[in-house]
Design a protein around this motif. Structure first.
Motif, PDB file in Angstrom:
ATOM      1  N   GLU A 467      12.379  38.116  17.527  1.00 16.81           N
ATOM      2  CA  GLU A 467      12.795  37.548  16.303  1.00 16.81           C
ATOM      3  C   GLU A 467      14.255  38.037  15.960  1.00 16.81           C
ATOM      4  N   VAL A 468      14.944  36.810  15.582  1.00 14.99           N
ATOM      5  CA  VAL A 468      16.351  36.768  15.310  1.00 14.99           C
ATOM      6  C   VAL A 468      16.582  37.625  14.114  1.00 14.99           C
ATOM      7  N   THR A 469      17.484  38.769  14.218  1.00 17.78           N
ATOM      8  CA  THR A 469      17.830  39.426  12.909  1.00 17.78           C
ATOM      9  C   THR A 469      18.668  38.649  12.183  1.00 17.78           C
ATOM     10  N   ARG A 470      18.558  38.487  10.926  1.00 20.14           N
ATOM     11  CA  ARG A 470      19.489  37.925  10.067  1.00 20.14           C
ATOM     12  C   ARG A 470      21.006  38.913   9.891  1.00 20.14           C
ATOM     13  N   GLY A 471      22.092  38.055   9.407  1.00 18.77           N
ATOM     14  CA  GLY A 471      23.148  38.668   9.427  1.00 18.77           C
ATOM     15  C   GLY A 471      23.180  39.937   8.481  1.00 18.77           C
ATOM     16  N   ARG A 472      22.477  39.645   7.112  1.00 18.57           N
ATOM     17  CA  ARG A 472      22.607  40.643   6.039  1.00 18.57           C
ATOM     18  C   ARG A 472      21.996  41.974   6.551  1.00 18.57           C
ATOM     19  N   ASP A 473      21.082  41.828   7.394  1.00 19.53           N
ATOM     20  CA  ASP A 473      20.236  43.009   7.813  1.00 19.53           C
ATOM     21  C   ASP A 473      21.366  43.887   8.572  1.00 19.53           C
ATOM     22  N   PHE A 474      22.582  43.646   9.034  1.00 20.13           N
ATOM     23  CA  PHE A 474      23.386  44.448   9.684  1.00 20.13           C
ATOM     24  C   PHE A 474      24.510  44.930   8.780  1.00 20.13           C
ATOM     25  N   GLU A 475      24.325  44.624   7.325  1.00 22.85           N
ATOM     26  CA  GLU A 475      25.539  44.961   6.719  1.00 22.85           C
ATOM     27  C   GLU A 475      25.608  46.559   6.363  1.00 22.85           C
ATOM     28  N   PRO A 476      24.497  47.364   6.384  1.00 21.61           N
ATOM     29  CA  PRO A 476      24.603  48.751   6.206  1.00 21.61           C
ATOM     30  C   PRO A 476      25.084  49.310   7.751  1.00 21.61           C
ATOM     31  N   LEU A 477      24.797  48.766   8.725  1.00 16.92           N
ATOM     32  CA  LEU A 477      25.352  49.017  10.171  1.00 16.92           C
ATOM     33  C   LEU A 477      26.757  48.918  10.012  1.00 16.92           C
ATOM     34  N   LEU A 478      27.371  47.777   9.617  1.00 14.50           N
ATOM     35  CA  LEU A 478      28.646  47.483   9.515  1.00 14.50           C
ATOM     36  C   LEU A 478      29.453  48.363   8.818  1.00 14.50           C
ATOM     37  N   GLU A 479      28.864  48.816   7.792  1.00 14.53           N
ATOM     38  CA  GLU A 479      29.705  49.811   6.861  1.00 14.53           C
ATOM     39  C   GLU A 479      29.740  51.198   7.694  1.00 14.53           C
ATOM     40  N   LEU A 480      28.706  51.862   8.351  1.00 17.32           N
ATOM     41  CA  LEU A 480      28.818  52.994   9.406  1.00 17.32           C
ATOM     42  C   LEU A 480      29.729  52.692  10.392  1.00 17.32           C
ATOM     43  N   VAL A 481      29.771  51.466  10.853  1.00 14.84           N
ATOM     44  CA  VAL A 481      30.904  51.305  12.319  1.00 14.84           C
ATOM     45  C   VAL A 481      32.174  51.300  11.568  1.00 14.84           C
ATOM     46  N   ARG A 482      32.520  50.679  10.507  1.00 14.51           N
ATOM     47  CA  ARG A 482      34.016  50.482  10.067  1.00 14.51           C
ATOM     48  C   ARG A 482      34.400  51.977   9.532  1.00 14.51           C
ATOM     49  N   LEU A 483      33.522  52.716   9.098  1.00 16.37           N
ATOM     50  CA  LEU A 483      33.791  53.972   8.854  1.00 16.37           C
ATOM     51  C   LEU A 483      34.050  54.962  10.085  1.00 16.37           C
ATOM     52  N   GLY A 484      33.448  54.637  11.291  1.00 20.11           N
ATOM     53  CA  GLY A 484      33.543  55.367  12.493  1.00 20.11           C
ATOM     54  C   GLY A 484      32.658  56.460  12.505  1.00 20.11           C
ATOM     55  N   TYR A 485      31.322  56.434  11.888  1.00 21.35           N
ATOM     56  CA  TYR A 485      30.503  57.634  11.677  1.00 21.35           C
ATOM     57  C   TYR A 485      29.555  57.426  12.656  1.00 21.35           C
ATOM     58  N   TYR A 486      29.497  58.189  13.744  1.00 21.05           N
ATOM     59  CA  TYR A 486      28.850  58.161  15.045  1.00 21.05           C
ATOM     60  C   TYR A 486      27.376  58.249  14.804  1.00 21.05           C
ATOM     61  N   LYS A 487      27.196  59.601  14.301  1.00 22.27           N
ATOM     62  CA  LYS A 487      25.775  60.127  13.900  1.00 22.27           C
ATOM     63  C   LYS A 487      25.057  58.993  12.945  1.00 22.27           C
ATOM     64  N   GLY A 488      25.836  58.328  12.167  1.00 26.79           N
ATOM     65  CA  GLY A 488      25.046  57.342  11.152  1.00 26.79           C
ATOM     66  C   GLY A 488      24.773  56.346  11.890  1.00 26.79           C
ATOM     67  N   ILE A 489      25.546  55.913  12.721  1.00 32.30           N
ATOM     68  CA  ILE A 489      25.213  54.642  13.595  1.00 32.30           C
ATOM     69  C   ILE A 489      23.988  54.875  14.361  1.00 32.30           C
TER      70      ILE A 489
END
Length: 531
Positions: A467-489
């Motif tokens: 199943e190809v994951t939709r782009g909006r499903d990764f929005e929470p992950l992008l927030e964590l990545v941009r913050l640099g929060y390793y444990k949250g990722i």
């Protein structure tokens, strides 16, 4: 006539007696005044002597406290070194094992547990070292322009996800327009807010957590409100002490905190010239308030960091690197990192061993190293003395980096003029070492070919059974990545894989990038493929 003389005599006698009495009184008064003056002088001298003795006692107490603090700092530094040395091997080899895509799932899970335990231990070490650095005056702030409004949005977005996962409501309020850019130490400011908000979400079971940020007249005020259990008056008195926990501060499940978050946040606030206060009552939640001087910056252009590439080798002649370390596991770890990329690696177990290996060689000779990685704490002669002897022998032109577990030596003045940029603290990251080698040796790296890069991302076309994951499903992950929060990722990926087991390989690749702190590479992959 006689009567007249008698009268004159009587008057003169009365005057003489009066003058004589006055003289006697004046003399007695002077004697009394002198005695009182002498008494006051003695009392003043006694008070001066008492002050002198008190000052000497205070000076001795201050010196004793300084010696005790220095002893504590040396102890923490020694303990840190002893902990970092094996931790470097644990995290380094765990990273290598996680890159093995052919490993059985249960073994891969065990490696992830080992890595998480190592990361938690590293956070505890870093927290203890931060306290020791602040107390010893060795922690320097890195004040520069930072994207203030954007950073606050990122912090709020990250904890909104955590609060939502616990069924809590998260509220982010701004009293007025927040400036786009201010001058601050962004890392330390984020550290303060993450510690406060992390505790608020952790100890709040029902209700909400609110972050209120205001900025006026160059002063910023941050308020963290929660509806948790609150704290008693006796708990408030020691809430900022290391490892202190109130009786009401009980979170369900195993606690992963170090007990140092509030202590470090308070000490960092004081170091930044600010003020942190708390008010709380049992059953009414808590409110932590931080006030900091953050002047607004107009017209600043903030650079965006570039993603780190994945290297498979380098162009040109084969380079040789000398690794000097008395720990066999640490030597072999660097060797395992460098040899697959085309480096010849020379190993030395001590400073004397390194000098013996280089005896008779000169920089540029066949078999001579092009770069050196040097440990500090070694038997015989330490790293500093080894470096002095190398420079005296003409090896000062060869790039040399220190790889040591002693974090206190980094940034300190030394008679060799060794720069902090050439100092790596264990556990060291592979990309940091490769970046240093590429810069100092001017290497032209061969990056991951397109076919391999495509394996790090989801396929653009749906494959059978995937199943190809939709782009909006990764929005929470992008927030964590941009913050640099390793444990949250890592936590988000673990939860995501439970719902999408067919994406386990892709999630593992992202975890690998996260462990190497290549957050920009993760963001680039997500934006290119899924947004």
């Amino acid at each position: 006539l006689r009567t007249g003389f008698v009268r004159v005599y009587a008057v003169l006698l009365l005057i003489t007696a009066t003058v004589a009495w006055w003289l006697v009184l004046a003399h007695k008064s002077r004697e009394v005044a002198q005695e009182e003056s002498n008494r006051q002088t003695r009392l003043l001298m006694q008070e001066i002597e008492s002050h002198r003795l008190t000052d000497e006692a205070l000076q001795q107490a201050r010196l004793a406290a300084e010696h005790a603090n220095q002893a504590k700092t040396r102890y923490i530094s020694t303990i840190s070194h002893e902990l970092r040395t094996p931790l470097n091997s644990i995290l380094g080899y765990a990273q290598l094992l996680q890159e093995d895509t052919g490993m059985a799932p249960h073994r891969a899970q065990a490696i992830r547990v080992i890595n998480r335990g190592g990361e938690h231990l590293l956070s505890l070490i870093e927290g203890t070292l931060d306290i020791a650095r602040i107390e010893s005056g060795k922690l320097a702030l890195d004040v520069r322009p930072m994207a203030f409004a954007g950073a606050m949005q990122e912090v709020a977005g990250m904890f909104e996800l955590q609060a939502s996962a616990k069924g809590l409501r998260f509220v982010f309020e701004t009293g007025s327009r927040l400036p786009d850019t201010v001058r601050a130490d962004e890392k330390r400011l984020r550290q303060i807010l993450i510690n406060l908000l992390g505790n608020a979400v952790k100890f709040t079971q029902v209700g909400q957590v609110r972050l209120r940020v205001m900025h006026a007249r160059e002063m910023a005020q941050f308020e963290v409100h929660d509806t948790g259990p609150g704290m008693r008056a006796q708990d408030l008195e020691r809430v900022f002490e290391p490892f202190a926990r109130g009786q009401n501060e009980v979170a369900p499940g195993p606690s992963t905190g170090t007990g140092l978050g509030l202590t470090i946040a308070k000490m960092l606030t004081d170091l930044m010239g600010g003020e942190m206060t708390v008010r709380s009552a049992p059953g009414e939640g808590s409110v932590f308030t931080v006030r900091l001087f953050l002047p607004e910056v107009h017209g600043a252009v903030l650079p965006r960091p570039l993603a780190l590439p994945s290297h498979t080798g380098y162009e040109g002649v084969r380079r040789r690197v000398l690794v000097v370390d008395n720990e066999e596991a640490d030597r072999e770890l660097i060797q395992r990192w460098l040899e697959p990329l085309g480096f010849d690696v020379m190993l030395a177990t001590s400073g004397l061993d390194a000098l013996a290996l280089l005896d008779g060689l000169q920089p540029g000779d066949a078999g001579a190293p092009d770069a050196v990685f040097m440990d500090l704490a070694m038997p015989g002669i330490d790293g500093w003395e080894t470096m002095r002897r190398l420079r005296a022998s003409g090896w000062g032109v060869v790039p040399l980096a220190i790889v040591s577990a002693n974090a206190f030596d980094k940034g300190l003045d030394n008679d060799l003029g060794h720069r902090p940029q050439d100092f790596f603290v264990k556990p060291v990251r592979r990309d940091d070492l490769l970046g240093w080698l590429g810069l100092r040796l001017q290497l032209a790296w061969n990056d991951v070919p397109p076919s391999a890069a495509e394996m790090l991302a989801l396929p653009t076309q749906q494959q059978p059974g995937v199943e190809v994951t939709r782009g909006r499903d990764f929005e929470p992950l992008l927030e964590l990545v941009r913050l640099g929060y390793y444990k949250g990722i890592v936590q988000w990926l673990d939860d995501w894989v439970q719902d999408h087991p067919e994406q386990a390989a892709f999630a593992q690749q992202l975890r690998t990038l996260a462990r190497e702190f290549r957050f920009d590479a993760i963001e680039q992959q997500l934006l290119q493929r899924h947004v």
